[in-house]
Design an enzyme around this catalytic site. Sequence first.
Site, PDB file in Angstrom:
ATOM      1  CD  GLU A 191      -0.886   0.918   3.597  1.00 11.54           C
ATOM      2  OE1 GLU A 191      -1.356   2.031   3.292  1.00 11.54           O
ATOM      3  OE2 GLU A 191      -0.961   0.439   4.743  1.00 11.54           O
TER       4      GLU A 191
ATOM      5  CE  LYS B 269       0.672   2.498  14.697  1.00 11.26           C
ATOM      6  NZ  LYS B 269       0.623   2.599  13.234  1.00 11.26           N
TER       7      LYS B 269
END
Length: 319
Positions: free
Chosen positions: A26, A160
């Site tokens: 990405e 996260k």
Amino acid sequence: MSADKLTLSPEVSAALAAGTAVVALESTIITHGMAYPVNAGTAREVEAEVRAAGAVPATIAILDGHLHVGLEPEQLDALARNTSAAKASRRDMALLVSQGRTAGTTVAATMLIAARAGIPIFATGGIGGVHRGAELTFDVSADLIELSRSPVAVVCAGAKSILDLPKTLEVLETYGVPVLGYQTDEFPAFFSRDSGLRVDGRLDSAHAAADLIRSHRKLGMTGGMLICNPLPAVDEVPAAEMGPRIEAALAEAAAKGVHGKDVTPFLLARLVDLTGGRSLTANRKLIRNNARLAAEIALALSGETMPGPFGFLAKSRPA
Ligand code: PSU
Ligand code: MN
């Protein structure tokens, strides 16, 4: 959009034609996840890691309105220096293409483009997910629904803990996305190996991952899956160190009224500052770790023709 609407680099084009292992990468991490020159250095390291494992890297981005699969070194560097590049998720793509703009692609947009190019494996750092407080804001990353739509296996280090990880796993379950642990039974929390949450199943080798992907295809599943690769123990940042900094970043975002697609880039940038760069070092290491595993899985899968959802999407999806 069909595969011929994509701009493949000569190297990626040759690799796909030859059935060589290719790993999609990405680019929002380049445009919105890190600053220049660390972003450019990290992107080069990640590509080098894929090559070292014997596969071909295909970094995906939107350049001047064209969907690129595989970037030349100069294109990668220009993207890393471009401070006005947009952040492209699925819904942004038509607008950016129609206006000839340049953008980093999120996990969602990268999956979509990788699927159309016929690339079944994609490596990233962390995925987007359900934000804390989503019961009020409805802030759920489009990455999660894309995982249910595009037939691509995404190798990541979990998510996260700026996010609500239990809710993220609930939504993935609702959308029918398999969540696997690579040599672990736990869902990793990006900076730390464990979150206290379990994955659906465990894969102990790249070959086991390739077998799972084959079964997924044979069953005619049209969506993707998440393969979670915990960062090496030596690279972990203790939860006690991250926790208060994550709280501080979230409080700042709330106080400033940051919303929509700006939330994730804001939190990532604040965490780098609040940890004095420690989060960045861990981030770089874990992305390389994911790139290597993705390359190993791609190699375990390569040599195959691509029947099922991948071949169908690449070859016969109407424009
Ligand atoms: N989480 C990270 N690092 C990242 C991102 C998320 O730890 O770089 C990026 C990825 O590109 C991901 C995107 O697809 O942010 C998700 O953005 P949003 O939450 O706006 O969907
Ligand atoms: Mn969001």
